[in-house]
Design an enzyme around this catalytic site. Structure first.
Site, PDB file in Angstrom:
ATOM      1  N   HIS A  58     -37.884 -96.644  20.273  1.00 55.41           N
ATOM      2  CA  HIS A  58     -36.817 -97.124  19.383  1.00 55.41           C
ATOM      3  C   HIS A  58     -36.112 -95.945  18.729  1.00 55.41           C
ATOM      4  O   HIS A  58     -36.586 -94.810  18.774  1.00 55.41           O
ATOM      5  CB  HIS A  58     -37.374 -98.083  18.337  1.00 55.41           C
ATOM      6  CG  HIS A  58     -38.337 -97.469  17.359  1.00 55.41           C
ATOM      7  ND1 HIS A  58     -39.540 -96.916  17.724  1.00 55.41           N
ATOM      8  CD2 HIS A  58     -38.257 -97.325  15.999  1.00 55.41           C
ATOM      9  CE1 HIS A  58     -40.169 -96.470  16.650  1.00 55.41           C
ATOM     10  NE2 HIS A  58     -39.410 -96.702  15.582  1.00 55.41           N
ATOM     11  N   HIS A  60     -35.625 -94.550  15.786  1.00 52.70           N
ATOM     12  CA  HIS A  60     -35.942 -94.014  14.466  1.00 52.70           C
ATOM     13  C   HIS A  60     -36.152 -92.520  14.680  1.00 52.70           C
ATOM     14  O   HIS A  60     -36.779 -92.119  15.671  1.00 52.70           O
ATOM     15  CB  HIS A  60     -37.200 -94.665  13.871  1.00 52.70           C
ATOM     16  CG  HIS A  60     -36.897 -95.909  13.086  1.00 52.70           C
ATOM     17  ND1 HIS A  60     -37.845 -96.871  12.818  1.00 52.70           N
ATOM     18  CD2 HIS A  60     -35.735 -96.327  12.498  1.00 52.70           C
ATOM     19  CE1 HIS A  60     -37.269 -97.838  12.098  1.00 52.70           C
ATOM     20  NE2 HIS A  60     -35.999 -97.532  11.893  1.00 52.70           N
ATOM     21  N   ASP A  62     -38.052 -90.178  13.755  1.00 55.40           N
ATOM     22  CA  ASP A  62     -39.340 -89.550  14.078  1.00 55.40           C
ATOM     23  C   ASP A  62     -39.736 -89.722  15.552  1.00 55.40           C
ATOM     24  O   ASP A  62     -40.577 -88.993  16.057  1.00 55.40           O
ATOM     25  CB  ASP A  62     -40.462 -90.053  13.134  1.00 55.40           C
ATOM     26  CG  ASP A  62     -40.613 -91.555  13.090  1.00 55.40           C
ATOM     27  OD1 ASP A  62     -39.607 -92.262  13.284  1.00 55.40           O
ATOM     28  OD2 ASP A  62     -41.738 -92.039  12.852  1.00 55.40           O
ATOM     29  N   HIS A  63     -39.107 -90.669  16.265  1.00 58.45           N
ATOM     30  CA  HIS A  63     -39.489 -90.919  17.661  1.00 58.45           C
ATOM     31  C   HIS A  63     -38.532 -90.309  18.676  1.00 58.45           C
ATOM     32  O   HIS A  63     -38.805 -90.313  19.868  1.00 58.45           O
ATOM     33  CB  HIS A  63     -39.595 -92.424  17.916  1.00 58.45           C
ATOM     34  CG  HIS A  63     -40.711 -93.046  17.149  1.00 58.45           C
ATOM     35  ND1 HIS A  63     -41.884 -93.448  17.728  1.00 58.45           N
ATOM     36  CD2 HIS A  63     -40.842 -93.286  15.821  1.00 58.45           C
ATOM     37  CE1 HIS A  63     -42.695 -93.927  16.791  1.00 58.45           C
ATOM     38  NE2 HIS A  63     -42.080 -93.836  15.625  1.00 58.45           N
ATOM     39  N   HIS A 135     -40.405-104.707  15.088  1.00 58.82           N
ATOM     40  CA  HIS A 135     -40.184-103.594  14.158  1.00 58.82           C
ATOM     41  C   HIS A 135     -38.882-103.842  13.393  1.00 58.82           C
ATOM     42  O   HIS A 135     -38.223-104.856  13.610  1.00 58.82           O
ATOM     43  CB  HIS A 135     -40.154-102.290  14.966  1.00 58.82           C
ATOM     44  CG  HIS A 135     -40.287-101.047  14.152  1.00 58.82           C
ATOM     45  ND1 HIS A 135     -41.156-100.938  13.089  1.00 58.82           N
ATOM     46  CD2 HIS A 135     -39.654 -99.845  14.243  1.00 58.82           C
ATOM     47  CE1 HIS A 135     -41.042 -99.729  12.574  1.00 58.82           C
ATOM     48  NE2 HIS A 135     -40.139 -99.048  13.248  1.00 58.82           N
ATOM     49  N   ASP A 205     -43.777 -98.422  17.301  1.00 58.83           N
ATOM     50  CA  ASP A 205     -43.899 -98.982  15.953  1.00 58.83           C
ATOM     51  C   ASP A 205     -43.761-100.501  16.020  1.00 58.83           C
ATOM     52  O   ASP A 205     -42.759-101.006  16.525  1.00 58.83           O
ATOM     53  CB  ASP A 205     -42.788 -98.435  15.048  1.00 58.83           C
ATOM     54  CG  ASP A 205     -42.960 -96.953  14.749  1.00 58.83           C
ATOM     55  OD1 ASP A 205     -43.904 -96.346  15.302  1.00 58.83           O
ATOM     56  OD2 ASP A 205     -42.146 -96.414  13.973  1.00 58.83           O
ATOM     57  N   HIS A 263     -50.052 -92.728  14.995  1.00 59.62           N
ATOM     58  CA  HIS A 263     -48.941 -92.968  14.071  1.00 59.62           C
ATOM     59  C   HIS A 263     -49.485 -93.227  12.662  1.00 59.62           C
ATOM     60  O   HIS A 263     -49.195 -94.239  12.027  1.00 59.62           O
ATOM     61  CB  HIS A 263     -48.092 -94.146  14.587  1.00 59.62           C
ATOM     62  CG  HIS A 263     -46.712 -94.231  13.986  1.00 59.62           C
ATOM     63  ND1 HIS A 263     -46.464 -94.918  12.816  1.00 59.62           N
ATOM     64  CD2 HIS A 263     -45.513 -93.732  14.388  1.00 59.62           C
ATOM     65  CE1 HIS A 263     -45.165 -94.835  12.533  1.00 59.62           C
ATOM     66  NE2 HIS A 263     -44.572 -94.121  13.469  1.00 59.62           N
TER      67      HIS A 263
HETATM   68 ZN   LIG Z   1     -42.424 -94.244  13.562  1.00 60.90          ZN
HETATM   69 ZN   LIG Z   2     -39.942 -96.891  13.450  1.00 58.82          ZN
END
Ligand SMILES: [Zn+2]
Ligand SMILES: [Zn+2]
Length: 300
Positions: A58, A60, A62-63, A135, A205, A263
């Site tokens: 996804h 976001h 951080d990914h 999510h 997530d 995570h």
């Molecule tokens: Zn995350």
């Molecule tokens: Zn996320």
């Protein structure tokens, strides 16, 4: 499997942002690309020029923010091989806009597949399926399934058919038919039934869901969102993540063989209580840590 980053949202001194690599016979499947992933790829034995597929769960930060740097370094290393990329539709837009603004010209083609429920890609060694995760933005979970392996080879059957030992045996062992004095010999004549390959699940997530328990059914290894401890379940519900206990309950429902928690929220300096909670429900649980490698065993 190698865990390249195991923290949630922000890195810590010990944990980088999310990324997991599956490596099989020179082929690499990288799942998520947290910031700094390229350093981990370079310091491991993954390589920048080989057969690679990247799955993004996804959009976001951080990914995904590590993807651009990784692709740029591959270009500086003059990669020519095409690269498979799977993710939400907007991933391609993000990549096009950012690489244009930063004048990053790639030296290799990207074959992009939009993530959607069902089979999204077949690579050299794997079938890759996606399912919807639960999510706060559009998100997917992935299942990396190794193709079926040929059955057990029976040398006495090959001998009785007059197949000489050597190259022809090895062809049959690999599931290919051969010609012997004008007669075809099928691999099924000398091997047992095909054996299942290994199945690795990666949640990204998500909240736990009945759909994901079905999707991950029978996984040899399940890597699941374990952002919070169960006493922080309210936060998990609010931010659309899972607790380690919820991850374990899902692994039990899915009849997975091995659960790896990852995570982790940066609020926990130690994750031992998260592991303890999970093991109370699903004993075969391991906590991921950066650099951890696991050899996934074949199912019986
Ligand atoms: Zn995350
Ligand atoms: Zn996320």
């Amino acid at each position: 499997m190698t865990f390249l980053g195991t923290s949630a949202a922000v890195p810590t001194a010990d944990r980088g942002l999310p990324a997991v690599a599956v490596k099989r016979e020179g082929e690499v499947v990288l799942m998520d690309c947290g910031e700094g992933v390229q350093r981990r790829v370079l310091s491991g034995s993954l390589g920048l020029g080989g057969d690679m597929t990247i799955l993004i769960t996804h959009l976001h930060g951080d990914h995904v923010t590590g993807l651009l740097g990784l692709l740029q370094t591959m270009s500086l290393a003059q990669r020519r091989e095409p690269l498979n990329l799977v993710g939400p539709q907007k991933l391609l837009k993000w990549l096009e806009v950012t690489s244009e603004l930063l004048h990053i010209g790639l030296t290799f083609p990207i074959h992009f597949s939009t993530a959607k429920p069902g089979v999204v890609l077949r690579t050299g060694g794997f079938r890759i399926r996606a399912a919807r995760a639960a999510h706060s933005v559009e998100a997917f979970s992935y299942l990396v399934e190794e193709f079926r392996r040929p059955g057990v080879f029976h040398p006495e059957r090959a001998k009785s058919l007059g197949v000489p030992e050597g190259k022809l045996w090895s062809r049959l062992q690999k599931g290919k038919s051969i010609k012997l004095e004008g007669e075809r010999v099928e691999p099924s004549q000398v091997t047992g039934p095909p054996r299942p390959g290994r199945k690795i699940g990666y949640s990204g997530d998500t909240r736990p869901s009945a759909e994901l328990a079905r999707f991950f059914s029978g996984c040899d290894l399940l890597i699941f969102d374990s952002t919070f401890r169960d006493s922080d379940r309210e936060k998990a519900v609010e931010r659309k993540h899972s607790t380690s206990l919820e991850a374990a309950e899902l692994a039990r429902k899915a009849k997975a063989r091995h659960l790896v928690l990852t995570h982790f929220s940066a609020r926990y300096t130690s994750v031992s209580s998260l592991v303890r909670e999970a093991r109370s429900v699903f004993p075969n649980t391991t906590a991921a840590s950066d650099g951890l490698s696991i050899e996934v065993a074949y199912p019986e």
